[in-house]
Design a protein around this motif. Structure first.
Motif, mmCIF file in Angstrom:
data_model
loop_
_atom_site.group_PDB
_atom_site.id
_atom_site.type_symbol
_atom_site.label_atom_id
_atom_site.label_comp_id
_atom_site.label_asym_id
_atom_site.label_seq_id
_atom_site.Cartn_x
_atom_site.Cartn_y
_atom_site.Cartn_z
ATOM 1 N N UNK A 157 -18.231 43.685 13.969
ATOM 2 C CA UNK A 157 -16.990 43.664 13.183
ATOM 3 C C UNK A 157 -16.011 42.611 13.714
ATOM 4 N N UNK A 158 -15.828 42.565 15.040
ATOM 5 C CA UNK A 158 -14.830 41.667 15.621
ATOM 6 C C UNK A 158 -15.259 40.203 15.542
ATOM 7 N N UNK A 159 -16.541 39.923 15.804
ATOM 8 C CA UNK A 159 -17.005 38.531 15.730
ATOM 9 C C UNK A 159 -16.894 38.013 14.303
ATOM 10 N N UNK A 160 -17.252 38.858 13.332
ATOM 11 C CA UNK A 160 -17.146 38.444 11.933
ATOM 12 C C UNK A 160 -15.714 38.210 11.500
ATOM 13 N N UNK A 161 -14.770 38.990 12.045
ATOM 14 C CA UNK A 161 -13.389 38.879 11.600
ATOM 15 C C UNK A 161 -12.509 37.971 12.434
ATOM 16 N N UNK A 162 -12.822 37.857 13.739
ATOM 17 C CA UNK A 162 -11.902 37.147 14.629
ATOM 18 C C UNK A 162 -12.564 36.082 15.497
ATOM 19 N N UNK A 163 -13.878 35.925 15.411
ATOM 20 C CA UNK A 163 -14.550 34.959 16.265
ATOM 21 C C UNK A 163 -14.936 35.558 17.605
ATOM 22 N N UNK A 165 -13.592 34.920 20.916
ATOM 23 C CA UNK A 165 -12.654 35.117 22.026
ATOM 24 C C UNK A 165 -12.034 36.517 22.036
ATOM 25 N N UNK A 166 -11.626 37.020 20.883
ATOM 26 C CA UNK A 166 -10.961 38.328 20.828
ATOM 27 C C UNK A 166 -11.866 39.453 21.341
ATOM 28 N N UNK A 167 -13.126 39.577 20.883
ATOM 29 C CA UNK A 167 -13.969 40.655 21.401
ATOM 30 C C UNK A 167 -14.218 40.562 22.902
ATOM 31 N N UNK A 168 -14.328 39.345 23.449
ATOM 32 C CA UNK A 168 -14.529 39.210 24.884
ATOM 33 C C UNK A 168 -13.264 39.601 25.653
ATOM 34 N N UNK A 169 -12.102 39.316 25.087
ATOM 35 C CA UNK A 169 -10.858 39.752 25.726
ATOM 36 C C UNK A 169 -10.738 41.273 25.707
ATOM 37 N N UNK A 170 -11.167 41.891 24.605
ATOM 38 C CA UNK A 170 -11.180 43.352 24.544
ATOM 39 C C UNK A 170 -12.174 43.913 25.562
ATOM 40 N N UNK A 171 -13.323 43.243 25.702
ATOM 41 C CA UNK A 171 -14.295 43.657 26.713
ATOM 42 C C UNK A 171 -13.700 43.598 28.110
ATOM 43 N N UNK A 172 -12.897 42.573 28.383
ATOM 44 C CA UNK A 172 -12.251 42.463 29.699
ATOM 45 C C UNK A 172 -11.317 43.637 29.953
ATOM 46 N N UNK A 173 -10.601 44.058 28.930
ATOM 47 C CA UNK A 173 -9.694 45.211 29.079
ATOM 48 C C UNK A 173 -10.484 46.499 29.320
#
Length: 423
Positions: A157-163, A165-173
């Motif tokens: 969902x996140x890669x399709x909608x935001x590319x 960087x955002x999912x990897x930043x969420x993974x870091x959190x």
């Protein structure tokens, strides 16, 4: 051996399992995001394979070191330190461009996982009374499975909608959940602090001299599980080709099929956790685990008979059910038989054996797919798994009989100490 001497600390169990679930979700979110990104950027199969290998190899290679760390260093320090480092590495992945840099960072991320896995696995049994161990084990396994289910779906969902960087930043959190859990959990082990008083009977010399090979029953568990994983593990590589190409299923149907096994594992963990409470004999749990592994292999063999992918769903549910029960039985046997201060090494050894065998299965599956079709390969995996179990059944049965005979010849107190039954 050496469980908590008071009441079970369910708040600590909740913190540990919650931290594991969130971090596992972040782990699979990161892995799926990187796989999708590399594939779409045209990096090629080698880069994708490199990422998968980098995410697994440290769990095998570093097991002797990380197991000792889990036993000798304060669990709070390890969870907080590893969680912070993993969060920083995942954040760096969000800005990494070159495939070689990505592979290197993934290997470092997996090195942190090689630390936190034995720490949490060894810590949970110290939080509960022996009678509550099956329930705590099921909770711990459930948290990991929910993370495994949620991570890939969230990544898509996140890669399709935001590319990327955002999912990897969420993974870091998400890795910060380990830091929070480490700070809030009251139960401690390793270092100068122990979750269990020294008077519990785990003599320092006995703990320091503990070796997996000195416990024939536990060694049989690890060897059998590794043998089955080496043969059936290839399914992880073959399955996508079998479902998508041989059976002509859609991507959605493939997701449903793969999710069915995970759902079965989740249900099996809770069903067999209830049954495990009735077994005080480790040998009975080990033999029950062999039967459950046979159920997994049988379901793999039956799967080659289906004409459509949707018929795989109930078969995979049953296979996952057996898989989940075997996981619970194995963890209970290990926690009962290993001195508390050596559990980190024991869980790391079990994880390394399973991961190493799985890597062998992945390699064999990938090579064989180049020369033959998926259906006969899956049938071969099922048959090979059953043959491995047949080969181990006799030695395991003799080991169980020998241990029971040894216990019957000893005084009741010594028998309990030797067998590693919950006390």
């Amino acid at each position: 051996m050496s469980f908590t001497t008071g009441g079970s600390r369910w708040s600590d169990v909740g913190l540990a399992t919650g931290g594991r679930g969130i971090a596992t979700c972040g782990q699979f979110l990161t892995a799926t995001t990187l796989t999708l990104t590399l594939q779409s950027s045209g990096a090629g199969g080698r880069a994708v394979a490199g990422v998968l290998l980098a995410g697994t190899l440290p769990l095998v290679v570093l097991a002797p070191l990380t197991g000792r760390l889990a036993d000798r260093v304060d669990s709070r320090n390890l969870l907080v330190g590893a969680g912070l480092v993993q969060s920083a590495i995942c954040l760096a992945l969000a800005y990494a461009g070159h495939p070689l840099l990505v592979v290197g960072l993934v290997a470092l991320l997996a090195s942190g996982l090689a630390v936190t896995q034995p720490v949490l696995s060894a810590l949970v049994p110290s939080m509960v009374r022996p009678a509550d161990l099956p329930k705590a084990t099921a909770l711990n396994q459930t948290a990991g499975l929910l993370g495994m289910l949620a991570g890939p779906a969230l990544a898509g969902f996140l890669v399709g909608g935001f590319g990327t960087r955002i999912p990897l930043q969420i993974g870091a959190v998400s890795y910060l959940a380990l830091v929070l859990a480490g700070l809030l959990i009251r139960t401690r082990r390793g270092g100068a602090r122990r979750a269990v008083p020294a008077a519990t009977g785990d003599a320092p010399a006995a703990v320091e001299d503990w070796r997996l090979r000195r416990d024939p029953l536990l060694l049989a568990v690890v060897a059998t599980l590794a043998g089955v994983m080496a043969t059936v593990g290839a399914i992880s590589v073959i399955e996508v080709f079998y479902v998508r190409e041989t059976l002509g299923a859609s991507a959605s149907a493939y997701g449903l099929v793969t999710g069915a096994w995970t759902l079965g594992v989740l249900c099996g963990a809770w069903i067999f956790a209830r049954l495990a409470r009735r077994f005080t004999d480790d040998g009975a749990l080990v033999q029950g685990g062999l039967l459950l592994l046979a159920g997994c292999c049988l379901m793999v063999l039956i799967s080659v008979t289906v004409p459509t992918a949707l018929l795989l769903v109930p078969i995979w549910l049953v296979g996952g059910l057996c898989n989940g029960g075997d996981n619970v039985f194995n963890n209970i046997v290990l926690a009962r038989r290993v001195p508390e201060a050596a559990r980190g090494r024991a869980f790391a050894a079990l994880g390394a054996a399973v991961q190493g065998a799985a890597m062998f299965g992945y390699l064999v599956g990938g090579l064989l797919l180049e020369v033959t079709e998926p259906r006969p390969l899956i049938a071969g995996c099922g048959v090979a798994g059953l043959l491995v179990l047949l080969a181990f059944a006799g030695p395991v049965r003799r080991t169980v009989r020998a241990e029971r005979a040894r216990r019957s010849e000893q005084p009741s107190g010594a028998g309990l100490a030797t067998s590693g039954s919950a006390s």
